[in-house]
Enzyme design. Structure first.
Site, mmCIF file in Angstrom:
data_model
loop_
_atom_site.group_PDB
_atom_site.id
_atom_site.type_symbol
_atom_site.label_atom_id
_atom_site.label_comp_id
_atom_site.label_asym_id
_atom_site.label_seq_id
_atom_site.Cartn_x
_atom_site.Cartn_y
_atom_site.Cartn_z
ATOM 1 C CD GLU A 23 -10.834 -48.187 2.766
ATOM 2 O OE1 GLU A 23 -11.158 -47.155 3.359
ATOM 3 O OE2 GLU A 23 -10.591 -49.259 3.348
ATOM 4 C CB SER A 149 -14.322 -47.176 3.135
ATOM 5 O OG SER A 149 -13.561 -46.105 3.612
ATOM 6 C CE1 TYR A 223 -13.897 -41.382 1.570
ATOM 7 C CE2 TYR A 223 -14.349 -43.689 1.135
ATOM 8 C CZ TYR A 223 -13.886 -42.699 1.970
ATOM 9 O OH TYR A 223 -13.416 -43.024 3.219
ATOM 10 N NE ARG A 262 -16.836 -41.905 10.057
ATOM 11 C CZ ARG A 262 -16.114 -42.496 9.115
ATOM 12 N NH1 ARG A 262 -15.042 -41.912 8.616
ATOM 13 N NH2 ARG A 262 -16.460 -43.706 8.689
ATOM 14 C CG ASP A 264 -19.217 -44.730 10.859
ATOM 15 O OD1 ASP A 264 -19.042 -43.519 11.082
ATOM 16 O OD2 ASP A 264 -18.537 -45.376 10.039
ATOM 17 C CD GLU A 280 -16.828 -49.434 10.166
ATOM 18 O OE1 GLU A 280 -16.014 -50.373 10.144
ATOM 19 O OE2 GLU A 280 -17.181 -48.825 9.148
ATOM 20 C CG ASN A 282 -12.310 -45.326 9.875
ATOM 21 O OD1 ASN A 282 -11.093 -45.387 10.001
ATOM 22 N ND2 ASN A 282 -12.896 -45.243 8.699
ATOM 23 N N GLY A 286 -11.081 -40.736 6.823
ATOM 24 C CA GLY A 286 -10.649 -40.010 5.632
ATOM 25 C C GLY A 286 -10.451 -38.527 5.897
#
Length: 329
Positions: A23, A149, A223, A262, A264, A280, A282, A286
């Site tokens: 990443e 990601s 992205y 964050r 998900d 998950e 994070n 980002g």
């Protein structure tokens, strides 16, 4: 200087970015945005594209705080956190123990499920086993145990062009990793909730639905502009939104996250509350123009520069109360 911070002395902040993980490019975008915001807030900023000499560079710079804008290994897995702990430098986001657990999807399950956070079942499989038999009934999901990601994620269906069992020569994450996490595929909708720390404790910023025309919310969709529609706030029943926020805050607290995180989800809307599963959490979300945490913050009336400042101030606060050891756990 940002008016809200005009009474605070400026800091020397090193922004760690880039590195050598999958990443890297996203991290460089995150770091550049963070650096611009911090400079706008009146701070002195040094951008560091992390190399193997990062400890030496930080020892020479002696920053007041490090903004960790790295994604993946080694910036998100506890390696950089441990180094900064040893150096006694405050840093943003989660600390060593949290980072080690949260980047490992199986360890995350073991931490969160006993606290009432629903996550898909499944198990870790070796690649040799995968090429012998399916570990779960199709459709199922294969993902690396410790990548972020959605890097290297594959959905194996009856129609997948990979063979049955999966052929060794077929393209997929089994060609890159020795072990993979196999989980049942959960049909439905992609949801996500960001959490930030505040003086009164963790605060959920809302729920975003990610609408993808084809495929799933993988690295490319995350992205690449125009590949995913973000609906914020998500058009979902209030009880589902409340559950998303509840689970995100619980994950943030149980894992020991700091600054921002964050979480998900996949939600099978045919099953109501029983169809909501955490995928998950994070710990290094980002901070690019397409990123979800800044977007949710805007909807909560928190601008990008203010969000970055809040994350930095939390890092300093946690470092002070911890006595400078194991900075953010």
């Amino acid at each position: 200087m940002n008016e809200a911070n005009s009474h605070k002395p400026p800091l020397h902040i090193a922004v760690l970015m880039g590195g050598w993980a999958n990443e890297r490019e996203v991290s460089l975008m995150s770091g550049a945005g963070v650096a611009d915001a911090l400079e706008m807030n009146g701070h002195r900023v040094t951008q560091i594209d992390m190399g193997r000499d990062v400890a030496l560079r930080l020892a020479e710079l002696k920053p007041d705080v490090v903004f960790n804008a790295l994604h993946g290994v080694p910036g998100e897995d506890g390696s950089v956190q441990g180094m900064l702990d040893l150096m006694g430098i405050p840093y943003t986001h989660s600390g060593l123990a949290t980072s080690v657990i949260a980047i490992d999807k199986q360890l995350t399950k073991q931490a969160l499920v006993p606290h009432g956070v629903p996550m898909p079942g499944g198990r870790i499989v070796t690649v040799d086993e995968l090429h012998t038999r399916d570990p779960l009934p199709r459709p199922y999901v294969l993902k690396p145990v410790n990548e972020g990601s959605s890097v290297g994620v594959a959905i194996v269906t009856e129609d997948s062009n990979v063979g049955n069992p999966i052929a060794r020569e077929a393209a997929g994450p089994w060609q890159e990793f020795d072990e993979l996490l196999a989980e049942p595929f959960i049909k439905g909708r992609e949801l996500t909730t960001a959490v930030i720390d505040s003086a009164s404790g963790p605060r959920a910023l809302g729920v975003t639905e990610l609408i993808i025309e084809t495929g799933f919310y993988d690295y490319e969709h995350k992205y690449t502009e125009g590949r995913t529609q973000h609906v914020c706030p998500a058009q979902i029943p209030p009880e589902i939104a409340a559950l998303c926020e509840e689970y995100a805050i619980k994950a943030h607290e149980v894992l020991g996250c700091h600054g921002t995180s964050r979480t998900d989800y996949r939600w099978d809307d045919e099953l109501g509350e029983e169809g909501l599963f955490v995928l998950e959490t994070n710990t290094q979300p980002g901070m690019t123009p397409l990123s979800l945490v800044p977007e949710q913050a805007r909807h909560a009336d928190i601008g990008y520069a203010e969000l970055v400042e809040l994350i930095v101030m939390e890092a300093i606060r946690v470092h002070k109360i911890s006595g400078g050891a194991d900075g953010t756990d």
